[in-house]
Scaffold this motif. Sequence first.
Motif, PDB file in Angstrom:
ATOM      1  N   VAL A   1       0.841  -1.204   0.000  1.00 31.67           N
ATOM      2  CA  VAL A   1       0.000   0.000   0.000  1.00 31.67           C
ATOM      3  C   VAL A   1       0.869   1.244   0.000  1.00 31.67           C
ATOM      4  O   VAL A   1       0.643   2.192  -0.756  1.00 31.67           O
ATOM      5  CB  VAL A   1      -0.953  -0.004   1.218  1.00 31.67           C
ATOM      6  CG1 VAL A   1      -1.770   1.280   1.250  1.00 31.67           C
ATOM      7  CG2 VAL A   1      -1.876  -1.220   1.182  1.00 31.67           C
ATOM      8  N   ALA A   2       1.910   1.246   0.848  1.00 35.74           N
ATOM      9  CA  ALA A   2       2.794   2.410   0.945  1.00 35.74           C
ATOM     10  C   ALA A   2       3.545   2.658  -0.363  1.00 35.74           C
ATOM     11  O   ALA A   2       3.862   3.806  -0.695  1.00 35.74           O
ATOM     12  CB  ALA A   2       3.777   2.216   2.096  1.00 35.74           C
ATOM     13  N   ARG A   3       3.821   1.607  -1.097  1.00 33.61           N
ATOM     14  CA  ARG A   3       4.504   1.765  -2.385  1.00 33.61           C
ATOM     15  C   ARG A   3       3.608   2.477  -3.389  1.00 33.61           C
ATOM     16  O   ARG A   3       4.093   3.248  -4.233  1.00 33.61           O
ATOM     17  CB  ARG A   3       4.898   0.377  -2.915  1.00 33.61           C
ATOM     18  CG  ARG A   3       5.545   0.384  -4.294  1.00 33.61           C
ATOM     19  CD  ARG A   3       6.010  -1.006  -4.683  1.00 33.61           C
ATOM     20  NE  ARG A   3       4.923  -1.962  -4.734  1.00 33.61           N
ATOM     21  CZ  ARG A   3       4.115  -2.121  -5.781  1.00 33.61           C
ATOM     22  NH1 ARG A   3       4.251  -1.359  -6.860  1.00 33.61           N
ATOM     23  NH2 ARG A   3       3.169  -3.042  -5.759  1.00 33.61           N
ATOM     24  N   LEU A   4       2.300   2.249  -3.316  1.00 29.51           N
ATOM     25  CA  LEU A   4       1.356   2.822  -4.278  1.00 29.51           C
ATOM     26  C   LEU A   4       0.845   4.201  -3.871  1.00 29.51           C
ATOM     27  O   LEU A   4       0.473   5.010  -4.725  1.00 29.51           O
ATOM     28  CB  LEU A   4       0.164   1.877  -4.460  1.00 29.51           C
ATOM     29  CG  LEU A   4       0.459   0.521  -5.108  1.00 29.51           C
ATOM     30  CD1 LEU A   4      -0.754  -0.377  -5.002  1.00 29.51           C
ATOM     31  CD2 LEU A   4       0.877   0.690  -6.553  1.00 29.51           C
ATOM     32  N   ILE A   5       0.763   4.442  -2.573  1.00 33.26           N
ATOM     33  CA  ILE A   5       0.185   5.693  -2.069  1.00 33.26           C
ATOM     34  C   ILE A   5       1.272   6.484  -1.372  1.00 33.26           C
ATOM     35  O   ILE A   5       1.692   6.150  -0.259  1.00 33.26           O
ATOM     36  CB  ILE A   5      -0.988   5.412  -1.110  1.00 33.26           C
ATOM     37  CG1 ILE A   5      -2.082   4.594  -1.799  1.00 33.26           C
ATOM     38  CG2 ILE A   5      -1.555   6.730  -0.582  1.00 33.26           C
ATOM     39  CD1 ILE A   5      -3.174   4.124  -0.871  1.00 33.26           C
ATOM     40  N   LYS A   6       1.733   7.541  -2.024  1.00 34.89           N
ATOM     41  CA  LYS A   6       2.803   8.368  -1.471  1.00 34.89           C
ATOM     42  C   LYS A   6       2.329   9.785  -1.143  1.00 34.89           C
ATOM     43  O   LYS A   6       3.024  10.524  -0.443  1.00 34.89           O
ATOM     44  CB  LYS A   6       3.987   8.417  -2.442  1.00 34.89           C
ATOM     45  CG  LYS A   6       4.607   7.034  -2.706  1.00 34.89           C
ATOM     46  CD  LYS A   6       5.848   7.127  -3.547  1.00 34.89           C
ATOM     47  CE  LYS A   6       6.438   5.745  -3.827  1.00 34.89           C
ATOM     48  NZ  LYS A   6       6.768   5.010  -2.580  1.00 34.89           N
ATOM     49  N   LYS A   7       1.189  10.167  -1.672  1.00 41.96           N
ATOM     50  CA  LYS A   7       0.638  11.496  -1.387  1.00 41.96           C
ATOM     51  C   LYS A   7      -0.881  11.404  -1.467  1.00 41.96           C
ATOM     52  O   LYS A   7      -1.437  10.442  -2.002  1.00 41.96           O
ATOM     53  CB  LYS A   7       1.173  12.534  -2.378  1.00 41.96           C
ATOM     54  CG  LYS A   7       0.975  12.194  -3.840  1.00 41.96           C
ATOM     55  CD  LYS A   7       1.684  13.190  -4.732  1.00 41.96           C
ATOM     56  CE  LYS A   7       1.440  12.899  -6.217  1.00 41.96           C
ATOM     57  NZ  LYS A   7       1.932  11.585  -6.621  1.00 41.96           N
ATOM     58  N   SER A   8      -1.570  12.405  -0.923  1.00 41.73           N
ATOM     59  CA  SER A   8      -3.030  12.341  -0.819  1.00 41.73           C
ATOM     60  C   SER A   8      -3.702  12.246  -2.184  1.00 41.73           C
ATOM     61  O   SER A   8      -4.762  11.643  -2.319  1.00 41.73           O
ATOM     62  CB  SER A   8      -3.562  13.555  -0.050  1.00 41.73           C
ATOM     63  OG  SER A   8      -3.219  14.766  -0.706  1.00 41.73           O
ATOM     64  N   SER A   9      -3.079  12.851  -3.200  1.00 41.42           N
ATOM     65  CA  SER A   9      -3.680  12.814  -4.535  1.00 41.42           C
ATOM     66  C   SER A   9      -3.615  11.440  -5.192  1.00 41.42           C
ATOM     67  O   SER A   9      -4.197  11.230  -6.253  1.00 41.42           O
ATOM     68  CB  SER A   9      -3.018  13.856  -5.446  1.00 41.42           C
ATOM     69  OG  SER A   9      -1.632  13.619  -5.560  1.00 41.42           O
TER      70      SER A   9
END
Length: 254
Positions: A171-179
């Motif tokens: 999940v952290a690899r795919l989501i790095k910022k709110s956008s």
Amino acid sequence: MKLTAAQLQEFNDNGFLVVRDIFTAEEVDALRAESVAIFEHERSEVWREKNGAPRTAFGCHEYNELFRSLTRDSRLVIPVEQIIGEKLYIHQFKVNPKVAFDGDPFPWHQDFVTWHYDDGMPEPRGMNIAIMLDDVTPNNGALMFVPGSHGEGMIEAPDVNGRRWMERRDVARLIKKSSDIVAASGKAGDVLMFHGNTVHGSAGNITPLPRRILYVTYNAVSNYLREPKRASFIAHRTFEPVDTVVGQVLHAVS
């Protein structure tokens, strides 16, 4: 209902699409009433939260005529056939109410990893289509998506107590910022479509506003299940093509 070229492009780019104003207020009222009534039954197909609040009712199209007619509605079937490119059968049907105050979260996941390992679905050629029965917002538990994540293919997720939630490092690899997260908001009567490999989840509902959604999962007939492990009311074993009906879903049962 056929998707436009722009809608098809949006789906292909993002892995999900909200189509507005598909079902009438009268149809939504009828479907909403049945969705509430279905949880009055104590059946193996009806699952509840730890506190007893409704969580999911599976397979109710098999004993409810209104839901059965919904699964055959051309407004759902035709757009999926456009994308999949062949005839479909019903892999799964469920009601997820995300009830006011008590609706629990669904952690980040891809549906296809479960369909593949637990249902024996060969390829990601299944499609979720969701009918919003209430106004759905980020406040009351809208589904959240990682746009374009279906392009990652299937991301391995271990079976932990019968669920395949994604591991945090993925999940952290795919989501790095709110956008990198988009909430699929909509009004009652809107329809949401999403690819089996699109990463998604939803927060709990701590508001007094219900967030009832009906889900139909279609699968390409040629992509039928090989060795399903889950109960047949979750992963259906009937692979006949859907017999499509055109017109208001209420007329089909009148």
